[in-house]
Design an enzyme around this catalytic site. Sequence first.
Site, short mmCIF file in Angstrom:
data_model
loop_
_atom_site.label_atom_id
_atom_site.label_comp_id
_atom_site.label_asym_id
_atom_site.label_seq_id
_atom_site.Cartn_x
_atom_site.Cartn_y
_atom_site.Cartn_z
N SER A 1 0.83 -1.20 0.00
CA SER A 1 0.00 0.00 0.00
C SER A 1 0.86 1.25 0.00
O SER A 1 1.99 1.24 0.53
CB SER A 1 -0.85 -0.03 1.27
OG SER A 1 -1.42 1.24 1.51
N TYR B 1 -2.10 -1.12 10.93
CA TYR B 1 -2.33 -1.66 9.58
C TYR B 1 -1.15 -1.32 8.66
O TYR B 1 -0.60 -2.18 7.98
CB TYR B 1 -3.64 -1.09 9.00
CG TYR B 1 -3.74 -1.29 7.50
CD1 TYR B 1 -4.00 -2.55 6.97
CD2 TYR B 1 -3.55 -0.23 6.61
CE1 TYR B 1 -4.08 -2.75 5.60
CE2 TYR B 1 -3.62 -0.42 5.25
CZ TYR B 1 -3.89 -1.68 4.74
OH TYR B 1 -3.94 -1.87 3.38
N LYS C 1 2.06 -3.69 6.61
CA LYS C 1 2.54 -3.65 5.21
C LYS C 1 4.05 -3.41 5.18
O LYS C 1 4.78 -4.05 4.42
CB LYS C 1 1.81 -2.57 4.41
CG LYS C 1 0.31 -2.79 4.27
CD LYS C 1 -0.02 -4.06 3.52
CE LYS C 1 -1.52 -4.27 3.37
NZ LYS C 1 -1.87 -5.62 2.89
P1 NAD Z 1 -11.01 -7.01 1.13
O1 NAD Z 1 -11.21 -7.01 2.59
O2 NAD Z 1 -12.17 -6.79 0.25
O3 NAD Z 1 -10.30 -8.38 0.69
C1 NAD Z 1 -9.44 -9.11 1.54
C2 NAD Z 1 -9.91 -10.56 1.56
O4 NAD Z 1 -9.05 -11.33 2.40
C3 NAD Z 1 -11.33 -10.72 2.13
O5 NAD Z 1 -12.11 -11.48 1.22
C4 NAD Z 1 -11.13 -11.46 3.46
O6 NAD Z 1 -12.22 -12.30 3.76
C5 NAD Z 1 -9.83 -12.22 3.18
N1 NAD Z 1 -9.03 -12.54 4.37
C6 NAD Z 1 -8.62 -11.70 5.36
N2 NAD Z 1 -7.88 -12.36 6.26
C7 NAD Z 1 -7.83 -13.66 5.85
C8 NAD Z 1 -7.22 -14.85 6.37
N3 NAD Z 1 -6.54 -14.83 7.52
N4 NAD Z 1 -7.35 -15.99 5.68
C9 NAD Z 1 -8.06 -16.02 4.53
N5 NAD Z 1 -8.66 -14.96 3.98
C10 NAD Z 1 -8.56 -13.78 4.65
O7 NAD Z 1 -9.85 -5.95 0.82
P2 NAD Z 1 -9.34 -5.36 -0.57
O8 NAD Z 1 -9.72 -3.93 -0.63
O9 NAD Z 1 -9.70 -6.26 -1.69
O10 NAD Z 1 -7.78 -5.42 -0.30
C11 NAD Z 1 -6.97 -6.53 -0.69
C12 NAD Z 1 -5.56 -6.30 -0.19
O11 NAD Z 1 -5.06 -5.07 -0.71
C13 NAD Z 1 -5.43 -6.21 1.33
O12 NAD Z 1 -4.24 -6.86 1.72
C14 NAD Z 1 -5.34 -4.72 1.58
O13 NAD Z 1 -4.64 -4.43 2.76
C15 NAD Z 1 -4.58 -4.25 0.34
N6 NAD Z 1 -4.82 -2.83 0.03
C16 NAD Z 1 -6.11 -2.38 -0.14
C17 NAD Z 1 -6.33 -1.01 -0.41
C18 NAD Z 1 -7.73 -0.49 -0.56
O14 NAD Z 1 -7.90 0.73 -0.47
N7 NAD Z 1 -8.74 -1.31 -0.82
C19 NAD Z 1 -5.25 -0.13 -0.52
C20 NAD Z 1 -3.96 -0.63 -0.37
C21 NAD Z 1 -3.76 -2.00 -0.10
N1 UFG Z 2 -12.76 11.20 3.49
C1 UFG Z 2 -13.80 12.05 3.78
N2 UFG Z 2 -14.96 11.53 4.25
C2 UFG Z 2 -15.14 10.18 4.44
C3 UFG Z 2 -14.06 9.30 4.13
C4 UFG Z 2 -12.88 9.85 3.66
O1 UFG Z 2 -13.68 13.27 3.63
O2 UFG Z 2 -16.22 9.76 4.89
C5 UFG Z 2 -11.51 11.76 2.92
C6 UFG Z 2 -10.27 11.48 3.75
O3 UFG Z 2 -10.10 12.47 4.75
C7 UFG Z 2 -9.17 11.52 2.68
C8 UFG Z 2 -9.89 10.96 1.43
O4 UFG Z 2 -11.28 11.14 1.67
O5 UFG Z 2 -8.78 12.84 2.42
C9 UFG Z 2 -9.61 9.50 1.16
O6 UFG Z 2 -9.88 8.75 2.34
P1 UFG Z 2 -10.06 7.15 2.31
O7 UFG Z 2 -10.43 6.73 3.68
O8 UFG Z 2 -10.96 6.75 1.20
O9 UFG Z 2 -8.61 6.62 1.91
P2 UFG Z 2 -7.19 6.90 2.60
O10 UFG Z 2 -6.39 7.69 1.63
O11 UFG Z 2 -7.32 7.42 3.96
O12 UFG Z 2 -6.62 5.41 2.78
C10 UFG Z 2 -6.70 4.43 1.77
C11 UFG Z 2 -6.92 3.05 2.40
C12 UFG Z 2 -5.71 2.60 3.15
C13 UFG Z 2 -4.50 2.69 2.28
C14 UFG Z 2 -4.36 4.08 1.74
C15 UFG Z 2 -3.18 4.18 0.83
O13 UFG Z 2 -8.00 3.09 3.31
O14 UFG Z 2 -5.87 1.24 3.48
O15 UFG Z 2 -5.54 4.43 1.03
O16 UFG Z 2 -3.36 3.48 -0.32
F1 UFG Z 2 -3.40 2.37 3.01
#
Ligand code: NAD
Ligand code: UFG
Length: 341
Positions: free
Chosen positions: A126, A151, A155
């Site tokens: 991330s 969290y 990473k």
């Molecule tokens: P998500 O929660 O939709 O998907 C993660 C999946 O992993 C889920 O289906 C959950 O059931 C499964 N899981 C969690 N722990 C587990 C375990 N111990 N064993 C088996 N399955 C398990 O999340 P996502 O948004 O699809 O994110 C996927 C990956 O990308 C995550 O590692 C997350 O940290 C990373 N990531 C997401 C974002 C974002 O904004 N969505 C940003 C940066 C990184």
């Molecule tokens: N925000 C609002 N209102 C809301 C939610 C968010 O104003 O209800 C704003 C936040 O303050 C920020 C922007 O929208 O300025 C984006 O916020 P998000 O929560 O959507 O995303 P973040 O950038 O905080 O974090 C996301 C993921 C993290 C990841 C990170 C970097 O949640 O897991 O991006 O990729 F690590």
Amino acid sequence: MSTVLVTGGAGFIGSHTCVELLDAGFNIIVLDNFSNSKPESLRRIEKISGKSFKFYEADLLDLDAVNRVFDENPEIDAVIHFAGLKAVGESVSKPVEYYHNNITGTLMLIKAMRTHNVKRIVFSSSATVYGVNNPVPYVETMPTNSSTNPYGYTKVMIEQILKDVYAADNEWSISLLRYFNPIGAHSSGLIGEDPNGIPNNLFPYIQQVATGKREFLGVFGNDYDTPDGTGVRDYIHVVDLAKGHLCAVKYVMEHKGVEAVNLGTGKGSSVLDVLHAFEKACGKELPYKIMPRRAGDIDCYYAAPTKAKELFNWEAKYTIDDMCRDGWNFARQNPDGYGEG
Ligand code: NAD
Ligand code: UFG
């Protein structure tokens, strides 16, 4: 035909990546414990792709179960490792659960891979690993040893573990994909983001304001050092992100080593930019209120996306308008997400 084990394949990014892998002719095997997803997403992957695949309901923390997946499928060539817990705020109140699930889960996976001589992995990292002190745009060579929450530290630590795994055994091929802010949905409207409870993140919250589930969007601060005062992020269409994984898998099939790669667009959009683009997509005004800043947020960050272009020949194609169109299409068709799933 190569076979890829997808951990967390029922989740938001995993499900979109499964579709791209199947479309590109890969065999996939999905492992998920449904802690943050529903079986319905797997049925929909099959519906979109017209293909079926093997699925294991298993927890990565259960080493025997993970070993069994490899024992029963000796054809696995590589792993894409999405499985993990991802809610920043929850990680602050449940640090032990986050470190255990994300780090121990990854260690179990690596152990099982090593036992079965599978040494190619694409890991979901991330942009959060860049912490709060690096200047934008974020470049892969910047220091990544700080975060603001457990969290983020999972990473940082998993990246370090994987670098150490490679240092100990140069037969490994490892891709550390640093995602920026994935939003949107598949153009079919069948799969998308379906968070449990009140969404923490901007885009699913806006989707729920648009479907009438939430009254208004709280905008967390309008006094940041950005053009309109609201936070700026690099939003990337989840299908672009999924295609980036396809490139990364092909890359680890052919190259040994460990590479960290940003997956972002290189462009920043503010909270109000996203809100207004969504209003255009859904054809109605969406109410919002300015609220205090959210703890731990920073004003602005976006990716330097050039390494992904050089290494993978990948770049993001979709615009914010595309992300909002597809996100609205999913929300409209699935106002209750995957339902009981
Ligand atoms: P998500 O929660 O939709 O998907 C993660 C999946 O992993 C889920 O289906 C959950 O059931 C499964 N899981 C969690 N722990 C587990 C375990 N111990 N064993 C088996 N399955 C398990 O999340 P996502 O948004 O699809 O994110 C996927 C990956 O990308 C995550 O590692 C997350 O940290 C990373 N990531 C997401 C974002 C974002 O904004 N969505 C940003 C940066 C990184
Ligand atoms: N925000 C609002 N209102 C809301 C939610 C968010 O104003 O209800 C704003 C936040 O303050 C920020 C922007 O929208 O300025 C984006 O916020 P998000 O929560 O959507 O995303 P973040 O950038 O905080 O974090 C996301 C993921 C993290 C990841 C990170 C970097 O949640 O897991 O991006 O990729 F690590």
